[in-house]
Write a protein that holds these residues in place. Sequence first.
Motif, PDB file in Angstrom:
ATOM      1  N   GLN A   9       0.824  -1.200   0.000  1.00 58.69           N
ATOM      2  CA  GLN A   9       0.000   0.000   0.000  1.00 58.69           C
ATOM      3  C   GLN A   9       0.861   1.254   0.000  1.00 58.69           C
ATOM      4  O   GLN A   9       0.584   2.224  -0.710  1.00 58.69           O
ATOM      5  CB  GLN A   9      -0.927   0.010   1.227  1.00 58.69           C
ATOM      6  CG  GLN A   9      -1.925  -1.142   1.234  1.00 58.69           C
ATOM      7  CD  GLN A   9      -1.422  -2.350   1.991  1.00 58.69           C
ATOM      8  OE1 GLN A   9      -0.237  -2.656   1.945  1.00 58.69           O
ATOM      9  NE2 GLN A   9      -2.328  -3.029   2.676  1.00 58.69           N
ATOM     10  N   ALA A  10       1.940   1.262   0.786  1.00 64.00           N
ATOM     11  CA  ALA A  10       2.800   2.439   0.877  1.00 64.00           C
ATOM     12  C   ALA A  10       3.503   2.708  -0.442  1.00 64.00           C
ATOM     13  O   ALA A  10       3.584   3.843  -0.901  1.00 64.00           O
ATOM     14  CB  ALA A  10       3.816   2.255   2.000  1.00 64.00           C
ATOM     15  N   ILE A  11       4.011   1.660  -1.096  1.00 61.13           N
ATOM     16  CA  ILE A  11       4.727   1.841  -2.353  1.00 61.13           C
ATOM     17  C   ILE A  11       3.768   2.209  -3.475  1.00 61.13           C
ATOM     18  O   ILE A  11       4.101   3.009  -4.351  1.00 61.13           O
ATOM     19  CB  ILE A  11       5.538   0.578  -2.685  1.00 61.13           C
ATOM     20  CG1 ILE A  11       6.700   0.440  -1.684  1.00 61.13           C
ATOM     21  CG2 ILE A  11       6.065   0.602  -4.111  1.00 61.13           C
ATOM     22  CD1 ILE A  11       7.553  -0.778  -1.878  1.00 61.13           C
ATOM     23  N   ASP A  12       2.547   1.645  -3.463  1.00 59.66           N
ATOM     24  CA  ASP A  12       1.564   2.032  -4.468  1.00 59.66           C
ATOM     25  C   ASP A  12       1.227   3.516  -4.355  1.00 59.66           C
ATOM     26  O   ASP A  12       1.000   4.194  -5.358  1.00 59.66           O
ATOM     27  CB  ASP A  12       0.289   1.202  -4.308  1.00 59.66           C
ATOM     28  CG  ASP A  12       0.490  -0.235  -4.767  1.00 59.66           C
ATOM     29  OD1 ASP A  12       1.481  -0.479  -5.490  1.00 59.66           O
ATOM     30  OD2 ASP A  12      -0.327  -1.097  -4.399  1.00 59.66           O
ATOM     31  N   ALA A  13       1.217   4.027  -3.122  1.00 64.36           N
ATOM     32  CA  ALA A  13       0.901   5.433  -2.921  1.00 64.36           C
ATOM     33  C   ALA A  13       2.038   6.350  -3.349  1.00 64.36           C
ATOM     34  O   ALA A  13       1.810   7.486  -3.750  1.00 64.36           O
ATOM     35  CB  ALA A  13       0.554   5.681  -1.449  1.00 64.36           C
ATOM     36  N   ASN A  14       3.270   5.864  -3.253  1.00 65.33           N
ATOM     37  CA  ASN A  14       4.423   6.682  -3.636  1.00 65.33           C
ATOM     38  C   ASN A  14       5.513   5.775  -4.176  1.00 65.33           C
ATOM     39  O   ASN A  14       6.441   5.396  -3.462  1.00 65.33           O
ATOM     40  CB  ASN A  14       4.925   7.489  -2.436  1.00 65.33           C
ATOM     41  CG  ASN A  14       5.992   8.484  -2.814  1.00 65.33           C
ATOM     42  OD1 ASN A  14       6.342   8.616  -3.984  1.00 65.33           O
ATOM     43  ND2 ASN A  14       6.544   9.173  -1.837  1.00 65.33           N
ATOM     44  N   ASP A  15       5.391   5.405  -5.457  1.00 67.39           N
ATOM     45  CA  ASP A  15       6.336   4.437  -6.033  1.00 67.39           C
ATOM     46  C   ASP A  15       7.642   5.073  -6.482  1.00 67.39           C
ATOM     47  O   ASP A  15       8.472   4.419  -7.112  1.00 67.39           O
ATOM     48  CB  ASP A  15       5.692   3.693  -7.208  1.00 67.39           C
ATOM     49  CG  ASP A  15       5.289   4.618  -8.350  1.00 67.39           C
ATOM     50  OD1 ASP A  15       5.418   5.849  -8.177  1.00 67.39           O
ATOM     51  OD2 ASP A  15       4.850   4.116  -9.399  1.00 67.39           O
ATOM     52  N   LYS A  16       7.858   6.342  -6.171  1.00 72.62           N
ATOM     53  CA  LYS A  16       9.113   7.017  -6.507  1.00 72.62           C
ATOM     54  C   LYS A  16       9.952   7.310  -5.261  1.00 72.62           C
ATOM     55  O   LYS A  16      10.937   8.047  -5.356  1.00 72.62           O
ATOM     56  CB  LYS A  16       8.830   8.335  -7.252  1.00 72.62           C
ATOM     57  CG  LYS A  16       8.064   8.156  -8.558  1.00 72.62           C
ATOM     58  CD  LYS A  16       8.841   7.303  -9.558  1.00 72.62           C
ATOM     59  CE  LYS A  16       8.098   7.190 -10.874  1.00 72.62           C
ATOM     60  NZ  LYS A  16       8.796   6.294 -11.828  1.00 72.62           N
ATOM     61  N   ASP A  17       9.579   6.763  -4.125  1.00 70.06           N
ATOM     62  CA  ASP A  17      10.304   7.004  -2.884  1.00 70.06           C
ATOM     63  C   ASP A  17      11.316   5.887  -2.664  1.00 70.06           C
ATOM     64  O   ASP A  17      10.945   4.754  -2.353  1.00 70.06           O
ATOM     65  CB  ASP A  17       9.327   7.069  -1.705  1.00 70.06           C
ATOM     66  CG  ASP A  17      10.009   7.513  -0.407  1.00 70.06           C
ATOM     67  OD1 ASP A  17      11.252   7.542  -0.380  1.00 70.06           O
ATOM     68  OD2 ASP A  17       9.301   7.824   0.559  1.00 70.06           O
ATOM     69  N   PRO A  18      12.621   6.149  -2.808  1.00 64.41           N
ATOM     70  CA  PRO A  18      13.614   5.080  -2.663  1.00 64.41           C
ATOM     71  C   PRO A  18      13.668   4.505  -1.250  1.00 64.41           C
ATOM     72  O   PRO A  18      14.027   3.343  -1.059  1.00 64.41           O
ATOM     73  CB  PRO A  18      14.928   5.766  -3.040  1.00 64.41           C
ATOM     74  CG  PRO A  18      14.687   7.221  -2.809  1.00 64.41           C
ATOM     75  CD  PRO A  18      13.245   7.452  -3.118  1.00 64.41           C
ATOM     76  N   LYS A  19      13.314   5.322  -0.236  1.00 57.78           N
ATOM     77  CA  LYS A  19      13.369   4.835   1.144  1.00 57.78           C
ATOM     78  C   LYS A  19      12.393   3.679   1.366  1.00 57.78           C
ATOM     79  O   LYS A  19      12.682   2.752   2.128  1.00 57.78           O
ATOM     80  CB  LYS A  19      13.067   5.965   2.109  1.00 57.78           C
ATOM     81  CG  LYS A  19      14.134   7.049   2.155  1.00 57.78           C
ATOM     82  CD  LYS A  19      13.783   8.117   3.173  1.00 57.78           C
ATOM     83  CE  LYS A  19      14.857   9.202   3.220  1.00 57.78           C
ATOM     84  NZ  LYS A  19      14.506  10.271   4.186  1.00 57.78           N
ATOM     85  N   LEU A  20      11.230   3.739   0.718  1.00 58.53           N
ATOM     86  CA  LEU A  20      10.251   2.664   0.889  1.00 58.53           C
ATOM     87  C   LEU A  20      10.786   1.346   0.334  1.00 58.53           C
ATOM     88  O   LEU A  20      10.653   0.297   0.973  1.00 58.53           O
ATOM     89  CB  LEU A  20       8.942   3.039   0.189  1.00 58.53           C
ATOM     90  CG  LEU A  20       8.206   4.269   0.738  1.00 58.53           C
ATOM     91  CD1 LEU A  20       6.934   4.521  -0.061  1.00 58.53           C
ATOM     92  CD2 LEU A  20       7.871   4.088   2.214  1.00 58.53           C
ATOM     93  N   TYR A  21      11.408   1.393  -0.848  1.00 58.19           N
ATOM     94  CA  TYR A  21      11.980   0.165  -1.413  1.00 58.19           C
ATOM     95  C   TYR A  21      13.140  -0.335  -0.552  1.00 58.19           C
ATOM     96  O   TYR A  21      13.292  -1.544  -0.340  1.00 58.19           O
ATOM     97  CB  TYR A  21      12.474   0.425  -2.839  1.00 58.19           C
ATOM     98  CG  TYR A  21      11.356   0.624  -3.841  1.00 58.19           C
ATOM     99  CD1 TYR A  21      10.682  -0.464  -4.389  1.00 58.19           C
ATOM    100  CD2 TYR A  21      10.982   1.896  -4.249  1.00 58.19           C
ATOM    101  CE1 TYR A  21       9.673  -0.289  -5.315  1.00 58.19           C
ATOM    102  CE2 TYR A  21       9.963   2.084  -5.177  1.00 58.19           C
ATOM    103  CZ  TYR A  21       9.320   0.985  -5.706  1.00 58.19           C
ATOM    104  OH  TYR A  21       8.319   1.166  -6.624  1.00 58.19           O
ATOM    105  N   SER A  22      13.959   0.583  -0.049  1.00 57.54           N
ATOM    106  CA  SER A  22      15.104   0.187   0.764  1.00 57.54           C
ATOM    107  C   SER A  22      14.657  -0.450   2.076  1.00 57.54           C
ATOM    108  O   SER A  22      15.222  -1.449   2.528  1.00 57.54           O
ATOM    109  CB  SER A  22      15.994   1.405   1.033  1.00 57.54           C
ATOM    110  OG  SER A  22      17.160   1.023   1.715  1.00 57.54           O
ATOM    111  N   GLN A  23      13.627   0.129   2.688  1.00 53.08           N
ATOM    112  CA  GLN A  23      13.118  -0.431   3.944  1.00 53.08           C
ATOM    113  C   GLN A  23      12.485  -1.793   3.717  1.00 53.08           C
ATOM    114  O   GLN A  23      12.648  -2.716   4.526  1.00 53.08           O
ATOM    115  CB  GLN A  23      12.110   0.530   4.559  1.00 53.08           C
ATOM    116  CG  GLN A  23      12.746   1.804   5.115  1.00 53.08           C
ATOM    117  CD  GLN A  23      11.717   2.813   5.564  1.00 53.08           C
ATOM    118  OE1 GLN A  23      10.508   2.621   5.397  1.00 53.08           O
ATOM    119  NE2 GLN A  23      12.181   3.915   6.129  1.00 53.08           N
TER     120      GLN A  23
END
Length: 365
Positions: A9-23
């Motif tokens: 859900q978090a990545i779908d909301a902001n799929d350009k945030d590298p911190k979300l993928y890293s976490q």
Amino acid sequence: MLTATHAPQAIDANDKDPKLYSQRAQTHIKLENYLEAAEDAGKAIELDPQTGRHHHRKGVALFHLEEYETAKAAFEAGQALDPNNSSFKTWIRKCAAEIEDEASEVQQAASQPPSKPMTSHGVSSSPSGSQATSPASVLPDNDAPYMPPPADPNLPKYRHQWFQTQTVVEVAVLAKNMTKERVDIQIDKQHLRVVIRDAEGEQEYELDLDLYGEVDPAASKYDLLKSKTEIRLKKSGAIKWPTLEKSNEKADPYAPAPTAAAPPPAVQPKPAYPSSYNRKVFDWDKLESEIKKDEKDEKLEGDAALNKLFKDIYGGSDEDTRRAMNKSFQESNGTVLSTNWKDIGKKKTECTPPSGMEAKKYGKE
């Protein structure tokens, strides 16, 4: 902190945030989902290549996948961005040791000749109807050099292997030290062709496959590594391929990510939610706290440590303290940082340069 429950859900909301993928990559590492961790860390690097932490997490995932040379390259890239982090040096040494062990094993296997073919009792049998041969003539000649059987011309010169995640199929051709001049790779919607030529330009290997599912050629790519040629095919649909090549086997869709469950009553203990990795059961709340602790305990130096200190002070302060910090820092041009609002609120904060330095207005000598 991102958990596997809330990550989609978090990545779908902001799929350009590298911190979300890293976490999420760090979460996958904790769950031992190393292929998914490497994919998420790679996406974080694409979005933010200047953060050493993303390279570190990619290296850890690749190391556990036994991709030691690729992992070493990831750690070296992270070390160049964050040279004060001693963890990179440790992981680079571990990768180098594994690479050396692999090389020595290959060298040892190559230096050991196969045993000579023998029949029962060391004597070859005579063809039916022929005269029996004397024992002296059938005993093996220890002085004669062993001639290995000729290689099967139908066997390919290089092996290939493949892996997949929900979004990517990775094909690795185990050909070392390839150059762009020797390799030709064609990726179509449902077809892959890899041609490798020798130093004289003659074709020595071909991998020509009709793929099981469709891929996106524009989003697919390949890398020529020291140990292999790595091809990453971007899937057009989230299905689990039963085979790499086109076949009649039925594909299974990937299971959707679990949704967040309602909190249980206070009298009940917190449940341990099952993961898709069915050999273990994880307490997501405990896992989240461990990841937070890892990031909190990470050693920082220089400007990074100073910025973290300011953030910690600011984050744990009341409103007056924050106002004092903002006002003093801005009015003094960054030379004063005060937390006393009673003092700072009454007057303008003058610029106070460090000892031995002089403040000058911009544009004036």
